[in-house]
Write an enzyme that holds these catalytic residues in place. Structure first.
Site, PDB file in Angstrom:
ATOM      1  N   GLU A   1     -34.846  -2.965  34.109  1.00  0.00           N
ATOM      2  CA  GLU A   1     -34.530  -1.537  34.069  1.00  0.00           C
ATOM      3  C   GLU A   1     -35.331  -0.790  35.130  1.00  0.00           C
ATOM      4  OE1 GLU A   1     -33.553  -0.016  29.780  1.00  0.00           O
ATOM      5  OE2 GLU A   1     -35.413  -1.196  29.716  1.00  0.00           O
TER       6      GLU A   1
ATOM      7  N   LYS B   1     -28.842   7.381  27.218  1.00  0.00           N
ATOM      8  CA  LYS B   1     -29.028   6.151  27.980  1.00  0.00           C
ATOM      9  C   LYS B   1     -27.826   5.239  27.696  1.00  0.00           C
ATOM     10  CE  LYS B   1     -32.612   2.720  28.950  1.00  0.00           C
ATOM     11  NZ  LYS B   1     -33.962   2.258  28.574  1.00  0.00           N
TER      12      LYS B   1
END
Length: 119
Positions: free
Chosen positions: A21, A98
């Site tokens: 990420e 997200k």
């Protein structure tokens, strides 16, 4: 209390607890609801007496695309704190989406919502 809402602000960020990420990044979506009293601005038809939502939008995007953090909770706190720096803002609600979170099952979105006000 009156509300000014910015919905669906998008920016690429490198937030997350996993190394991929942090290296690959992903798109985050942010909703901000600013609590303020718009009466003075409306009565005088004066931008200086309200919150310039264009400036707030830019600040939110800069925070999302800026310094990474492990948790979207931290990102939400940073955004709320910046919004409260504007003199006319008395309270703020921030939702960080997200939608590309690394979850191994089908899902639509992951969000964190916080509400903060001046002390």
């Amino acid at each position: 209390m009156d509300r000014i809402a910015l919905r669906g602000l998008r920016a690429r960020g490198f937030h997350g607890a996993l190394p991929e990420e942090r290296s690959l990044g992903q798109t985050f979506v942010v909703d901000v609801v600013l609590g303020t009293d718009i009466r003075p601005a409306a009565a005088a038809d004066d931008l200086e007496r309200t919150v310039h939502y264009g400036v707030v939008a830019q600040e939110v995007v800069e925070l999302v695309s800026g310094e990474p953090c492990a948790l979207i909770e931290t990102l939400a706190e940073r955004i709320a704190a910046r919004c409260l720096e504007h003199g006319a803002v008395r309270e703020v609600e921030v939702t960080v989406h997200k939608p590309q979170a690394p979850i191994p099952v089908p899902f639509d979105d992951v969000t964190i919502t916080i509400k903060r006000s001046r002390a």
